[in-house]
Motif scaffolding. Structure first.
Motif, PDB file in Angstrom:
ATOM      1  N   GLY A 854       0.790  -1.222   0.000  1.00 11.04           N
ATOM      2  CA  GLY A 854       0.000   0.000   0.000  1.00 11.04           C
ATOM      3  C   GLY A 854       0.820   1.269   0.000  1.00 11.04           C
ATOM      4  O   GLY A 854       0.270   2.363  -0.137  1.00 11.04           O
ATOM      5  N   SER A 855       2.127   1.147   0.138  1.00 14.10           N
ATOM      6  CA  SER A 855       2.998   2.326   0.128  1.00 14.10           C
ATOM      7  C   SER A 855       3.488   2.669  -1.271  1.00 14.10           C
ATOM      8  O   SER A 855       4.148   3.691  -1.467  1.00 14.10           O
ATOM      9  CB  SER A 855       4.193   2.093   1.051  1.00 14.10           C
ATOM     10  OG  SER A 855       4.894   0.907   0.657  1.00 14.10           O
ATOM     11  N   GLU A 856       3.170   1.808  -2.240  1.00 10.02           N
ATOM     12  CA  GLU A 856       3.663   1.994  -3.597  1.00 10.02           C
ATOM     13  C   GLU A 856       2.852   3.067  -4.347  1.00 10.02           C
ATOM     14  O   GLU A 856       1.762   3.453  -3.930  1.00 10.02           O
ATOM     15  CB  GLU A 856       3.570   0.680  -4.379  1.00 10.02           C
ATOM     16  CG  GLU A 856       4.232  -0.522  -3.707  1.00 10.02           C
ATOM     17  CD  GLU A 856       3.320  -1.252  -2.739  1.00 10.02           C
ATOM     18  OE1 GLU A 856       3.738  -2.268  -2.164  1.00 10.02           O
ATOM     19  OE2 GLU A 856       2.152  -0.791  -2.533  1.00 10.02           O
ATOM     20  N   THR A 857       3.396   3.474  -5.474  1.00  9.09           N
ATOM     21  CA  THR A 857       2.678   4.301  -6.442  1.00  9.09           C
ATOM     22  C   THR A 857       2.209   3.383  -7.570  1.00  9.09           C
ATOM     23  O   THR A 857       2.969   2.525  -8.030  1.00  9.09           O
ATOM     24  CB  THR A 857       3.587   5.405  -7.013  1.00  9.09           C
ATOM     25  OG1 THR A 857       4.057   6.213  -5.937  1.00  9.09           O
ATOM     26  CG2 THR A 857       2.823   6.273  -7.995  1.00  9.09           C
ATOM     27  N   TYR A 858       0.965   3.562  -8.021  1.00 10.22           N
ATOM     28  CA  TYR A 858       0.354   2.621  -8.966  1.00 10.22           C
ATOM     29  C   TYR A 858       0.015   3.291 -10.292  1.00 10.22           C
ATOM     30  O   TYR A 858      -0.435   4.447 -10.328  1.00 10.22           O
ATOM     31  CB  TYR A 858      -0.936   2.042  -8.364  1.00 10.22           C
ATOM     32  CG  TYR A 858      -0.679   1.026  -7.281  1.00 10.22           C
ATOM     33  CD1 TYR A 858      -0.844  -0.328  -7.519  1.00 10.22           C
ATOM     34  CD2 TYR A 858      -0.233   1.420  -6.018  1.00 10.22           C
ATOM     35  CE1 TYR A 858      -0.592  -1.269  -6.527  1.00 10.22           C
ATOM     36  CE2 TYR A 858       0.019   0.496  -5.027  1.00 10.22           C
ATOM     37  CZ  TYR A 858      -0.162  -0.848  -5.284  1.00 10.22           C
ATOM     38  OH  TYR A 858       0.092  -1.778  -4.306  1.00 10.22           O
ATOM     39  N   SER A 859       0.222   2.522 -11.360  1.00 17.47           N
ATOM     40  CA  SER A 859      -0.306   2.915 -12.667  1.00 17.47           C
ATOM     41  C   SER A 859      -1.117   1.747 -13.217  1.00 17.47           C
ATOM     42  O   SER A 859      -0.795   0.574 -12.954  1.00 17.47           O
ATOM     43  CB  SER A 859       0.823   3.270 -13.639  1.00 17.47           C
ATOM     44  OG  SER A 859       1.606   2.122 -13.940  1.00 17.47           O
ATOM     45  N   ILE A 860      -2.168   2.064 -13.946  1.00 23.51           N
ATOM     46  CA  ILE A 860      -3.037   1.047 -14.552  1.00 23.51           C
ATOM     47  C   ILE A 860      -3.128   1.387 -16.033  1.00 23.51           C
ATOM     48  O   ILE A 860      -3.644   2.444 -16.409  1.00 23.51           O
ATOM     49  CB  ILE A 860      -4.430   1.037 -13.905  1.00 23.51           C
ATOM     50  CG1 ILE A 860      -4.304   0.774 -12.397  1.00 23.51           C
ATOM     51  CG2 ILE A 860      -5.331  -0.009 -14.553  1.00 23.51           C
ATOM     52  CD1 ILE A 860      -5.596   0.963 -11.630  1.00 23.51           C
ATOM     53  N   THR A 861      -2.611   0.512 -16.874  1.00 25.67           N
ATOM     54  CA  THR A 861      -2.509   0.798 -18.304  1.00 25.67           C
ATOM     55  C   THR A 861      -3.202  -0.280 -19.126  1.00 25.67           C
ATOM     56  O   THR A 861      -3.465  -1.388 -18.661  1.00 25.67           O
ATOM     57  CB  THR A 861      -1.030   0.882 -18.723  1.00 25.67           C
ATOM     58  OG1 THR A 861      -0.362  -0.349 -18.365  1.00 25.67           O
ATOM     59  CG2 THR A 861      -0.326   2.030 -18.026  1.00 25.67           C
ATOM     60  N   GLY A 862      -3.486   0.092 -20.388  1.00 28.99           N
ATOM     61  CA  GLY A 862      -4.094  -0.848 -21.319  1.00 28.99           C
ATOM     62  C   GLY A 862      -5.601  -0.928 -21.231  1.00 28.99           C
ATOM     63  O   GLY A 862      -6.195  -1.898 -21.703  1.00 28.99           O
ATOM     64  N   LEU A 863      -6.252   0.082 -20.659  1.00 30.89           N
ATOM     65  CA  LEU A 863      -7.707   0.045 -20.505  1.00 30.89           C
ATOM     66  C   LEU A 863      -8.436   0.217 -21.843  1.00 30.89           C
ATOM     67  O   LEU A 863      -9.579  -0.227 -21.980  1.00 30.89           O
ATOM     68  CB  LEU A 863      -8.158   1.132 -19.514  1.00 30.89           C
ATOM     69  CG  LEU A 863      -7.750   0.885 -18.057  1.00 30.89           C
ATOM     70  CD1 LEU A 863      -8.017   2.123 -17.206  1.00 30.89           C
ATOM     71  CD2 LEU A 863      -8.486  -0.314 -17.484  1.00 30.89           C
TER      72      LEU A 863
END
Length: 918
Positions: A854-863
């Motif tokens: 939960g301390s990470e930075t997230y990206s969500i790609t390919g939507l």
């Protein structure tokens, strides 16, 4: 409407002609007889709404007519319910949204009257009454007066809605619980409607803004709970997209044995179906046992569909259905129509009827059912009556582990020379003394401090209510009394219940045991249990006690019933009375006495339990159509309190900027006619990292508002004193209150904080620092930083009531996506309806297995603007290490993709309507 398959026909009943779409006619082309009852109703719905493919095309009808019971659902159809039923907690925000949409449609060039229910929409006010007063003759009056004082503004708003909107009716307070009113009065079973001078007959189908709408499935009415936004869309004439479901057949045989109740049966059924796995499926009951199952018992089983995870739990129309319609005062004309229509459509069930084909089947011999409870924190966790003490002790051992450690620490402190007097003051021992009503008592772990006959699940059922009254009569005759620390309450599902209990002479005994009527509504089961007596609260705090409630409801999730009560057991009404007498879950009611009579002789449960014959004879002598007709004769008119409430006039609501109850929500601010895109997400932070079984009770604001919470501070800043906070449920019409209470449940555990309880999280600033904050406060700081948010969770995310605020609050906090191992059906749909992406971990992967903290930075790609079925998530740690994994994108239908592009279902509907005006 189209009629491409030539199914239109005529039905003559009582000298009247009705048009209908004939399933037997369709059966000339397809093998309709093998379809389950529920799918036949869906099929008729498609025939009636065929429009050439805009919403329903011939291909949709043929797909359902050729349903493969073993196939995984993959075909989308559009379903339009015949009506909508709401309760006030979920109904008020629905009406708020409709009022806001009237303003918004005008801003987009439309007209206010375009926002109007297109189908019958009925709201029952039943969720606002709380148990402030109890065990006294005037409890009903006191609680009713307090209810109106707390909710006058909300009720005035609903009175405005009743005047402003067509097809919208309100059942005033102190009438009954929404599902019982629906069963006893609102349900039509077969509906009629005039279209261009022709009277059409069709099945009664319903969406409800409470997940227990499924109670009406017992009467053969297909319906289920939806979120408020989905209900609003249906009210506005928009179909609901769904996948053709799998249908599980549940064969019932035999009959219940002596000493068991419908509650024992439904807890057994719930456990079996949860183990079988029916989430997202229909469940249909059939078999020889139906002829021994009264309608009220069927309704009890239907009611619990959310607890066993199904979309619905339905029974077919049969002779028992007609008997109940006659008993509950429906007209002979309506009963004749129901019978004729059901038989004409192949929807009628007889004992020798061949059963349909099902996706899978289960079977239960009802003769094997044994007395049971469920708990201490989930409705599917059935416990045999004799095993309750062991179950309770195991739960106490878990819940008091921290207390035991604290006790060991104090003992070490004393052993090492610390002040014994100081140490002993902090040594919790699981017991505490108190003086209650002048009587000195000792409370211990396992003490039952709440015994409530409450909720639609059982209070609709005359057999269990009469059994409770008879057991109370027998107990009083033996000189038994409730334990002084038990808060008792009786909240009948409708006034009919009180009438037949009074007619049977059972109310005096119930009242002597403290079960005075406290209100007509869903009280303790939804957390409106009110405060415990101060002496009891003080004892719980002094001994750090792990105490229990026993209630005849359908929900017992953590933190739901009362903040001070950690164990909650579901039970039949007679067992609720028994536990009020025993006062503890540590007593085995199958072997130990629950009290002693005037002579000091032990009294056992078996000594008090009424026979099935006595229950049946009492019902036959007291319950009849006259009670129903009398109580529902003027159901929409209300009493003097209701009619004295001031309410504004006009097509558009006059918002009061100073109101802390009713507020114009921000969903449509800056909205234009152009929809957006489903873009990839970059630089997101985790708002919460949660485990399994996070319910809507954990997410959605519910219960009391704490003065030191973000919502409490907001109210105090606006001049509202804590005594006037009321509940979150009563303030669902104010988004500023509700967003502050989202994820604020006292029992929610954020794994980012090591699993400590409470609605807090870690905020990670741009400077690299971290800070522990309330979830709302952290979300607002992230919003100011321009940082999107995600939530990560385990299995069964969003189980529980169909609370649209669990999705609305998530949206307003700035959450763009929820990544979970699995979702509850309604909550997943609600997230989509609010423009929040539901994403699912691939099989075998979890946050823990992937090493996410939960301390990470997230990206969500390919939507791919919602077209992709999978997406890639990249979690980047502060040290630059990256974890990549694939997730499933749970936009299940093309219509859901459209909702997401528009930013939500309401925005989609609003643009469609405004476009027509243009």
């Amino acid at each position: 409407m189209r009629n491409s398959l030539a199914t239109q026909d005529r039905l003559h009943v009582n000298g009247r002609e009705y048009a209908f779409h004939s399933l037997p006619k369709l059966g000339e082309r397809f093998d309709i007889a093998r379809l389950p009852y529920s799918l036949k109703i869906l099929l008729e719905n498609l025939l009636r709404h065929e429009d050439g493919g805009i919403t329903v095309g011939r291909e949709h009808i043929e797909a359902l007519a050729q349903w493969d019971p073993k196939a995984e659902p993959d075909t989308e159809i559009a379903f339009m319910p015949a009506r909508v039923v709401l309760q006030d907690f979920t109904g008020v925000p629905c009406v708020v949204d409709l009022a806001a949409m009237r303003d918004a449609v005008v801003a987009l060039g439309g007209r206010p009257e375009q926002i109007n229910p297109q189908i019958p929409s009925e709201l029952v006010i039943d969720h606002s009454v709380q148990v402030d007063a109890f065990a006294r003759p005037d409890a009903l009056d006191i609680n009713g007066r307090i209810e109106f004082e707390r909710n006058a503004e909300r009720y005035g708003f609903l009175r405005w809605g009743q005047k402003a909107f067509a097809n919208f009716k309100v059942v005033p307070p102190s009438t009954g619980i929404v599902h019982q009113v629906n069963l006893e009065y609102l349900a039509r079973v077969v509906m009629t409607r005039e279209v261009e001078g022709v009277t059409w007959a069709f099945p009664d189908t319903v969406f409800g803004t409470d997940s227990h709408t499924t109670m009406v499935n017992g009467l053969g009415v297909l319906g289920w709970g939806v979120g408020g936004i989905e209900a609003e869309a249906a009210m506005l004439g928009q179909p609901s997209s769904m996948l053709i479901p799998q249908v599980v057949g549940f064969r019932l045989t035999g009959r219940l044995p002596e000493g068991t109740t419908a509650t024992d049966l439904v807890l057994t059924v719930t456990q079996m179906l949860r183990q079988h796995g029916v989430v997202g499926k229909f469940v249909e009951f059939y078999g020889d046992g139906l002829q021994h199952l009264p309608l009220a018992d069927r309704a009890t089983i239907g009611n619990m569909a959310p607890e066993y995870g199904a979309t619905c739990g339905i029974f077919p129309i049969d002779a028992e259905s007609l008997a109940y319609l006659r008993l509950s005062g429906r007209s002979e004309e309506q009963i004749a129509l129901v019978e004729a229509y059901a038989k004409a459509q192949g929807l009628w069930h007889a004992p020798d009827s061949p059963h349909a084909h099902y996706s899978s089947t289960l079977e239960l011999d009802m003769g094997t059912v044994r007395p049971s409870l469920a708990g201490p924190k989930r409705p599917q966790d059935r416990v045999l009556l004799g095993d309750v003490p062991a179950n309770s002790r195991a739960a106490i051992a878990q819940l008091t582990a921290a207390r035991e450690q604290r006790g060991a620490d104090v003992a070490d402190f004393i052993a090492e020379g610390g002040d014994a007097a100081v140490g002993n003051r902090h040594l919790a021992k699981g017991q505490a003394d108190a003086v209650i009503d002048g009587q000195s008592v000792r409370l211990k772990d396992g003490a039952v401090v709440i015994a409530a006959i409450t909720s639609c699940t059982n209070t609709s059922n005359p057999a269990v209510m009469v059994a409770a009254g008879l057991l109370a009569r027998n107990a009083v005759a033996r000189g038994l009394r409730r334990k002084p620390w038990v808060k008792t309450s009786l909240a009948p599902g409708s006034r009919v219940v009180t009438d037949y209990l009074q007619k049977a002479g059972l109310m005096p005994a119930l009242e002597q045991l403290g079960f005075d009527v406290v209100g007509y509504g869903c009280t303790t089961c939804i957390g409106n249990s009110g405060p415990l007596p101060v002496e009891v609260s003080a004892a719980i705090a002094a001994g750090d006690l792990c105490v229990a409630s026993v209630l005849s409801g359908n929900r017992n999730f953590e933190g739901r019933i009362h903040a001070e009560v950690k164990m909650n057991y579901l039970a039949s009404p007679p067992l609720v009375v028994a536990y009020a007498l025993a006062g503890s879950t540590e007593i085995d009611l199958t072997r130990e006495p629950l009290g002693h009579d005037r002579d000091g002789a032990p009294v056992y449960l078996k000594d008090l339990w009424p026979s099935a014959r006595e229950v049946a004879d009492t019902i036959a002598a007291t319950l009849g159509p006259d009670l129903y007709r009398h109580n529902y004769a003027n159901v929409f008119q209300g009493d003097a309190r209701w009619n004295a409430i001031a309410s504004p006039d006009g097509e558009r609501y006059a918002w009061n900027a100073a109101s802390t109850y009713i507020k114009n929500p921000p969903y449509f601010e800056g909205m234009t006619m152009q929809p957006g895109r489903i873009d990839d997400i970059a630089g997101a932070r985790v708002l919460g990292l949660f485990g399994d079984s996070i319910t809507t009770d954990h997410i959605s604001p519910a219960g009391s508002i704490k003065k030191d919470s973000p919502a409490g501070r907001y109210l105090i800043a606006r001049g509202v004193q804590p005594v006037d906070f009321n509940s979150y449920g009563s303030r669902r019409g104010n988004d500023d209150v509700m967003v502050r209470g989202t994820f604020a449940n006292i029992r929610i555990k954020n794994l980012m904080l090591g699993g400590e309880e409470g609605g807090n999280t870690l905020y990670f600033g741009r400077d690299g620092g971290r800070e522990k904050l309330a979830i709302y406060d952290a979300a607002m700081k992230y919003k100011a930083d321009g940082v999107p948010l995600v939530v990560i969770a385990g299995k069964e995310y969003g189980t529980g009531s169909s609370r649209d605020w669990a999705a609305k609050g998530t949206n307003l906090l700035g959450v763009k996506a929820v990544i979970a191992e699995s979702f509850e059906r309604i909550h997943r749909s609600n997230l989509v309806g609010m423009g929040v992406l539901p994403l699912r971990f691939r099989d075998g992967e979890t946050a823990q297995s992937l090493g996410l903290y939960g301390s990470e930075t997230y990206s969500i790609t390919g939507l791919a603007d919602g077209e992709a079925k999978t997406a890639t998530v990249t979690a980047t740690r502060a040290d630059g290490h990256q974890t990549r994994f694939e997730v499933d994108v749970l936009l299940l239908t093309p219509k859901e993709v459209e909702y997401a592009r528009h930013g939500g279902l309401l925005q989609y509907v609003l643009r469609q309507l405004a476009g027509k005006a243009a």
